[in-house]
Scaffold this motif. Structure first.
Motif, short mmCIF file in Angstrom:
data_model
loop_
_atom_site.label_atom_id
_atom_site.label_comp_id
_atom_site.label_asym_id
_atom_site.label_seq_id
_atom_site.Cartn_x
_atom_site.Cartn_y
_atom_site.Cartn_z
N THR A 168 0.73 -1.10 0.04
CA THR A 168 0.05 0.00 0.07
C THR A 168 0.82 1.14 -0.27
O THR A 168 0.40 2.19 -0.15
CB THR A 168 -0.82 0.03 1.35
N ARG A 169 2.02 1.30 0.38
CA ARG A 169 3.11 2.37 0.25
C ARG A 169 3.72 2.82 -0.99
O ARG A 169 4.03 3.68 -1.26
CB ARG A 169 4.05 2.25 1.66
N SER A 170 3.92 1.58 -1.61
CA SER A 170 4.70 1.82 -2.79
C SER A 170 3.81 0.95 -3.87
O SER A 170 3.86 -0.24 -3.73
CB SER A 170 6.22 1.51 -2.85
N TYR A 171 3.34 1.64 -5.12
CA TYR A 171 2.88 0.95 -6.27
C TYR A 171 2.92 1.49 -7.41
O TYR A 171 3.33 2.56 -7.67
CB TYR A 171 1.32 0.72 -5.84
N PHE A 172 2.57 0.86 -8.64
CA PHE A 172 2.75 1.09 -9.85
C PHE A 172 1.79 0.72 -10.76
O PHE A 172 1.39 -0.59 -10.63
CB PHE A 172 4.17 0.78 -10.47
N GLY A 173 1.05 1.43 -11.64
CA GLY A 173 -0.07 0.71 -12.40
C GLY A 173 -0.43 1.81 -13.65
O GLY A 173 -0.06 2.93 -13.78
N MET A 174 -1.46 1.30 -14.40
CA MET A 174 -2.04 1.99 -15.51
C MET A 174 -3.54 1.42 -15.81
O MET A 174 -3.76 0.23 -15.68
CB MET A 174 -1.12 2.22 -16.77
#
Length: 143
Positions: free
Chosen positions: A134-140
């Protein structure tokens, strides 16, 4: 259809500074996209919202007081890496020995073609903190 990756577990960095995400653990999922060594690969051309959040921190201050966090693109139509969104994160305004934590969130709309790769990079990847996805994430996702 919604096309999304939300990854946050087991973040590590590669030699070029881009972050490698664990796409199958924690809360991560991929639908309609490819994943290759830290990059999301577009399978369907269109307009996408890309986003990345990293939690940066350390027990003390490194030698420099800032780092860059960015979302970038590689394309077959262009020989280099294109910067999509970049943030300069300032840290360590207090005493050198004090632990610190700073978030950096980036997001924006980008038009992608089939085969385009999107990835996130941190200039000082050793500062990235992963707790529980929940503290570091990446997406599109496609809009």
């Amino acid at each position: 259809p919604l096309l999304l990756l939300a990854a946050g577990a087991d973040v590590s960095s590669q030699a070029n500074g881009s972050l490698r995400w664990e796409p199958t653990k924690s809360w991560a999922f991929i639908r309609g996209l490819g994943y290759h060594v830290g990059s999301l690969v577009c399978h369907r051309p269109g307009l996408y919202f890309v986003y990345a959040k990293v939690q940066l921190g350390a027990r003390g201050c490194p030698s420099r007081a800032s780092t860059l966090h960015g979302i970038h693109k590689r394309s077959r139509r262009y020989p280099g890496v294109l910067d999509l969104v970049v943030n300069k994160v300032l840290h360590c305004p207090q005493a050198q020995e004090v632990p610190w934590v700073r978030p950096s969130f980036l997001g924006g709309l980008v038009n992608l073609e089939e085969g385009d790769e999107v990835f996130t990079r941190v200039q000082a990847p050793e500062l990235v903190r992963v707790v529980d996805g929940t503290r570091s994430y990446f997406g599109m996702f496609m809009v």
